[in-house]
Structure formats: structure tokens, C-alpha cells
Design an enzyme around this catalytic site. Structure first.
Site, PDB file in Angstrom:
ATOM      1  CG  HIS A 240     -20.055  -3.140 -13.276  1.00  0.00           C
ATOM      2  ND1 HIS A 240     -21.259  -3.285 -12.695  1.00  0.00           N
ATOM      3  CD2 HIS A 240     -19.582  -2.586 -13.488  1.00  0.00           C
ATOM      4  CE1 HIS A 240     -22.168  -1.666 -13.333  1.00  0.00           C
ATOM      5  NE2 HIS A 240     -20.766  -2.237 -14.072  1.00  0.00           N
ATOM      6  CE  LYS A 242     -19.657   1.026 -11.290  1.00  0.00           C
ATOM      7  NZ  LYS A 242     -19.643  -0.260 -12.195  1.00  0.00           N
ATOM      8  CG  HIS A 478     -22.946   5.324 -14.708  1.00  0.00           C
ATOM      9  ND1 HIS A 478     -22.078   4.080 -13.285  1.00  0.00           N
ATOM     10  CD2 HIS A 478     -21.831   4.225 -16.071  1.00  0.00           C
ATOM     11  CE1 HIS A 478     -21.064   3.480 -14.042  1.00  0.00           C
ATOM     12  NE2 HIS A 478     -21.072   3.306 -14.904  1.00  0.00           N
TER      13      HIS A 478
END
Length: 582
Positions: A240, A242, A478
Site C-alpha cells: 500500500h 506510495k 484519499h
């Protein structure tokens, strides 16, 4: 697509009275209305009559819109992006608009009190944009914290603390040699288009990804310069993280930590957070192995994270990291990696790593003289999804997680305090309905009805998503952030930007000892990465200010992504769950 046949036409843009650049004819793009390129250079070099016509129909200061009944030959999002790029760069604009493009952008019309972002709008935005992204990064110091520009919110296009993905590849940041992208979801063709903006499409790119995709898995069939590796931690965990690492021709490096996937929709109408490091130069050849570290231990933590993959293909990047001076980085790198971490290793990951830094650097000034009338500084969690938290608040969220997030430096005179309030910012159904994309705005909020029904106690901790000050209330979040804010809302003890949602899989849960002599461990299921902003390290103060002038060099206000005071759920409000899209 740059290759154009000899049969292409020439566009006559000479209207007899315009500036010299309008008199020059440009080759008409051979793809016509089916052109999907979002590269500003392509839009500058080739004429697109349909874009020129559509742009002439737009109203100044309003969001891009397509005329009623217009049927685009490519997807609407791409077409609107092309129009926005034409406007932003003064491309294919009518004469009146081209003349205006040379003027400084208008100031924000906000009438709210001057805080970080409003103060930034008073600067000469036009000149900074002309100087390239490096100039805006210098303006963003010491925090280097940006939010993604929102396609349907024009005020965010003017904000100096807004960012688009291709700006991370701006040549003013350095002459790019190669890059490493670590992410969950990837749209390879979109990513390639972003690299083409500044001519980086043939430079080596190594991509670690989590979500299965045939194009990404077979990248070498389409892109000779791209190498990919799928990472799957477990049946229930996710890759997950980034994060981006950019390596430059002068052997310097830059690190970017964000909350956005490498997909087009994550960079359009969703609120995302992006931290961009300063340039980190190469160490001198005679430096010892411990050189180039910062007080935040950033280098050691980043190396430890990359080592956790056990990938031979990452050795070149790790070698580069060891030769790089990270002493200018003043944020802490807080990561999670899958596994059961025991002993001293458990303090290296997840919420226990966050607790380690808070104990070392975070202070809560009001706790020096506690009294019944003084409210403890609340912990605020803001997320885009929620995991299974347990039968009651103390099972995990208000148990071990809050314990870690309430850690601080022990000062003389500190009194024992009750646990701080815990508050969660998460969109309501109404927030999503009123978003730029209506119910589709909830596509980035994968909280399930089944999970919520198991933890209905959770509702009393919820506050709605509101970002009026940053013009992003309609851009669903998000982004994931955690913070500790003073009860008065004027100070910030710390702030954390991360890929980690509010879940045990992301942050970890403490495991009880098993067997004789065994110690407790921290069990984590997913890969996550974030950066922790601490006043002591960044501004040498006990707290960040949330008010004041952005031009203050000593302690400029921290640019929060959400509004204070928080807005509690109303009696009829419901948290968004993904079943509302069915």
C-alpha cells in the site's frame, strides 16, 4: 504519436492583428479529436482545432465544461484535462485569453482569516510557476507539503501548495537519470504520459506495485525502459506504500512520499497529500558508512524499509542511498512492513515507530500545568478507509493505537493525564453526494457496510470531511493524516502524512507473548510509508503555528489539509460505505 504523416494540414492561426506567436502556423495533429495526449509540449507543437473551439467557449474563472450535447471522441476526463492544460499554459487559447495569460493570477477571493494557504496566494504566483516547480518547492519550505490540484476546483489551480504529478519530473528539480516508483495501483500508459511531459519516457524506471494488472506485469512488451515487480505480502495485506525515488545525473537524489496511487483518477478530483524532499547530494568518496544521516534518522529508516523487500534488483538503489547525504531532511520516515516483529525490532515499524519519535521529540506545552479546566490535546485521525477495529473502542483504536499516538517527551513537572480524546475525520454520505463526482466520489473510500455494522460504537468518534479553506470540501479525501491539535485550534504538536488507513493491518497490533521467555510482538499485514512532521526538528519550536503569515521564516503556519474546528456528524448523518455505489 509524435510522428505525423506528410498529408497533415497546416493550421492558419493568423488573424491579422495578433501577436507574432499567433501568426505562426502549426501542424494539425493527425489524430484530430481522437488525440488523447496530455503532454503540454505536444499541445504546444501541434494544432488541435477542436480544443481551440472548446476553449473559446469557456468562461474566465470558471471550471472547464463541455457544451450541452457535445459528444467527445475520447473519454471526458482526458478531454477536460487537455483543455485545462491549454488554459494553464496559454496554449491554443483565443487572442483575448493569450493576452491575459501574461498577467499575474488573481488573488484568492477568500475572506477567512489569513492562514498558511491564504497568505501564499498573496505571492506572485505567475512568476513562481514560470520559474518551474523548484521555485514553488523553495516557497513550501520548511514543510514541503503539497495537496494535489483539483480539476473541478479552479482556486486550487492558483494555489502555490498545489501539485500535479508531472511537476515531480520538472527539470528545475534536476536532470533525471532514473527513478524508482513504489505503489499499490498503477496505470502504466497514464504514468508513461506523465514521464513524456518533460521527455523522460526512455529513462530507466523500476516499479514495485501491489494491485494485479496485465499491462504492468508485461510492461517490457510495451516499454523497454520499465522494469516491474509485483509485491504481495499476504492473503489479507496489501502493498500500500506510495513513494518515489528520483536519481539525477549529478548523483543527487530526491524522495517523495504521497497518498496517491499512480492512476489518473487519484490525481484529478481527489484530495491527496504529497511531501517532496529537498535535493540530497552525493557524499564525498572518503565519507564513512554513518555519514549523511539526519537527526530524524530518515536515512536509516528508509534503508531498513527497502531492505525488507529482500530484492536483489533493489541493491543498486540501496547502494545509491548509502552514498547520499540525507542530513537536510528533517521529517521522520515511519513505515510498516508485513510480519511479526519482536523484541527491539517491534519499535522499528508501525504505530510503535511513531511512538518512538513522539517520545523523543514531541511536546504538549499545556501539560506542564494541568488543571480540570484544561482539555487535553485531542488526537485526530483522518482516513479514507477503516478496518475492523474490534468490539469496543478500547480493543485497539483507543487502546494501543491511542497510547502510541499520545506519547510525548517527559518534561519536569509533567502530571499524569487521562488519555486524550480521539477523533476521526471520515466523509458522510452527504459529503460524497455533494462531491465533484457525486456518488462516484466514494470510489476511493472502501469502507464496507458489513464492517461498520460490527462496530457501530465507532460513529460517535466521527467528524465530517470539510476543507473549505483549501477549496477541497468537494474533492473526496484519499489522503490519510494523523495529528495532535491544541484545544484552541491554533497550535499543532505533530502531523503525520501516510498511506496507512485506520486499521490494524496498516499500523500493526500487539501480540501477546507465546511460550516461555517470549516477548510481545507487533503483527503487521501491509506495506505502508509516511512522514512525520515534528516542530522540534523542522522549526526548533515546541509546536507548529496554525495561524500567522506564511512569510514568517522562524515558524510559518502549517498548511493543514482539513478545516478547524472539526464538524461532528449530525443526527441524520451516516458514514460513507461502498455499498452506496451499488
Amino acid at each position: 504519436m509524435e510522428a505525423v504523416s506528410s498529408s497533415v494540414k497546416r493550421a492558419n492561426t493568423d488573424d491579422g492583428g495578433g501577436p507574432s506567436e499567433l501568426k505562426k502556423s502549426k501542424v494539425v495533429c493527425s489524430y484530430g479529436e481522437t488525440c488523447y495526449r496530455r503532454n503540454p509540449i505536444h499541445l504546444m507543437d501541434y494544432s488541435h482545432p477542436h480544443l481551440e473551439k472548446l476553449l473559446s467557449m469557456q468562461k474566465d474563472g470558471e471550471d472547464m465544461k463541455l457544451p450541452a450535447g457535445y459528444r467527445p471522441k475520447i473519454d471526458t476526463d482526458t478531454l477536460l484535462d487537455q483543455l485545462q492544460m491549454c488554459r494553464d499554459h496559454g496554449i491554443a487559447a483565443p487572442l483575448k485569453q493569450n493576452r491575459r495569460s501574461s498577467l499575474p493570477q488573481e488573488r484568492s477571493q477568500d475572506t477567512e482569516p489569513a492562514r498558511a494557504v491564504e497568505s501564499s496566494n498573496r505571492c506572485n504566483q505567475s512568476s513562481r510557476k514560470k520559474q518551474g516547480f523548484a521555485s514553488r518547492l523553495a516557497f513550501a519550505s520548511p514543510y514541503n507539503f503539497f495537496l494535489t490540484a483539483i480539476r473541478d476546483s479552479s482556486p486550487t489551480h492558483k494555489e502555490l501548495l498545489s501539485i500535479r504529478f508531472h511537476e515531480l519530473l520538472d527539470p528545475t528539480l534536476g536532470d533525471l537519470d532514473s527513478s524508482l516508483q513504489i505503489n499499490f495501483m498503477v496505470e502504466l500508459y497514464w504514468l508513461s504520459e506523465m514521464y513524456k511531459v518533460y521527455g523522460h519516457e526512455e529513462k530507466p524506471l523500476f516499479l514495485l506495485y501491489g494491485e494485479e494488472d496485465d499491462t504492468v506485469r508485461n510492461a517490457k512488451l510495451y516499454f523497454k525502459n520499465i522494469t516491474t515487480k509485483k509485491i504481495k505480502p499476504s492473503a489479507f495485506g496489501h502493498h500500500h506504500t506510495k513513494m518515489s525515488l528520483f536519481y539525477y545525473k549529478d548523483n543527487s537524489m530526491r524522495v517523495v512520499v504521497s497518498t496517491a496511487n499512480l492512476i489518473a483518477s487519484d490525481w484529478y478530483n481527489r484530495t491527496q497529500g504529497v511531501w517532496v524532499s529537498p535535493s540530497c547530494p552525493e557524499l564525498s568518496p572518503d565519507s564513512d558508512t554513518g555519514s549523511g544521516e539526519s537527526p530524524s534518522e530518515f536515512k536509516a529508516d528508509l534503508l531498513r524499509y527497502l531492505s525488507s523487500y529482500h530484492l536483489p534488483a533493489l541493491q543498486e538503489w540501496m547502494s545509491r542511498l548509502r552514498k547520499t547525504d540525507f542530513s537536510a531532511i528533517k521529517v521522520c520516515f515511519v513505515a510498516s512492513v508485513p510480519g511479526s516483529h519482536k523484541g527491539s525490532d517491534s519499535d522499528k515499524w508501525g504505530h510503535k515507530r511513531l511512538a518512538y519519535f513522539l517520545k523523543k521529540f514531541a511536546t504538549i506545552p499545556s501539560l506542564l500545568s494541568p488543571s480540570p479546566s484544561k482539555e487535553n490535546w485531542p488526537v485526530i485521525a483522518q482516513c479514507s478507509s477503516i478496518g475492523t477495529l474490534g468490539a469496543d473502542p478500547d480493543s485497539w483504536m483507543c487502546g494501543e493505537l491511542r497510547s502510541s499516538m499520545s506519547q510525548k517527551v517527559l518534561l519536569p513537572g509533567d502530571m499524569l493525564q487521562p488519555p486524550p480524546p480521539f477523533r476521526v475525520i471520515y466523509p458522510t454520505l452527504s459529503n460524497v453526494k455533494n462531491s465533484h463526482e457525486d456518488l462516484l466520489g466514494g470510489a476511493c473510500l472502501p469502507y464496507s457496510k458489513r464492517t461498520h455494522e460490527k462496530q457501530e460504537w465507532f460513529r460517535k468518534f466521527l467528524f465530517e470531511w470539510k476543507s473549505d479553506r483549501r477549496h477541497r470540501s468537494k474533492a473526496m479525501p484519499h489522503i490519510k493524516t494523523y495529528a495532535r491539535v491544541s484545544p484552541c485550534g491554533r497550535h499543532l504538536a505533530w502531523f503525520h502524512l501516510t498511506s496507512a488507513n485506520l486499521s490494524k493491518a496498516a499500523w500493526g497490533r500487539v501480540q501477546e507473548p507465546k511460550g516461555k521467555g517470549g516477548g510481545p510482538g507487533l503483527y503487521i499485514m501491509s506495506y505502508e510509508a509516511g512522514v512525520l512532521f515534528l516542530p522540534k526538528l523542522l522549526v526548533n519550536e515546541s509546536v507548529f503555528n496554525l495561524e500567522g503569515s506564511a512569510t514568517s521564516e522562524k515558524n510559518p503556519p502549517f498548511p493543514l489539509p482539513w478545516d478547524l474546528p472539526l464538524s461532528a456528524y449530525g443526527a441524520n448523518d451516516k458514514p460513507w460505505v461502498n455499498e452506496y455505489m451499488l
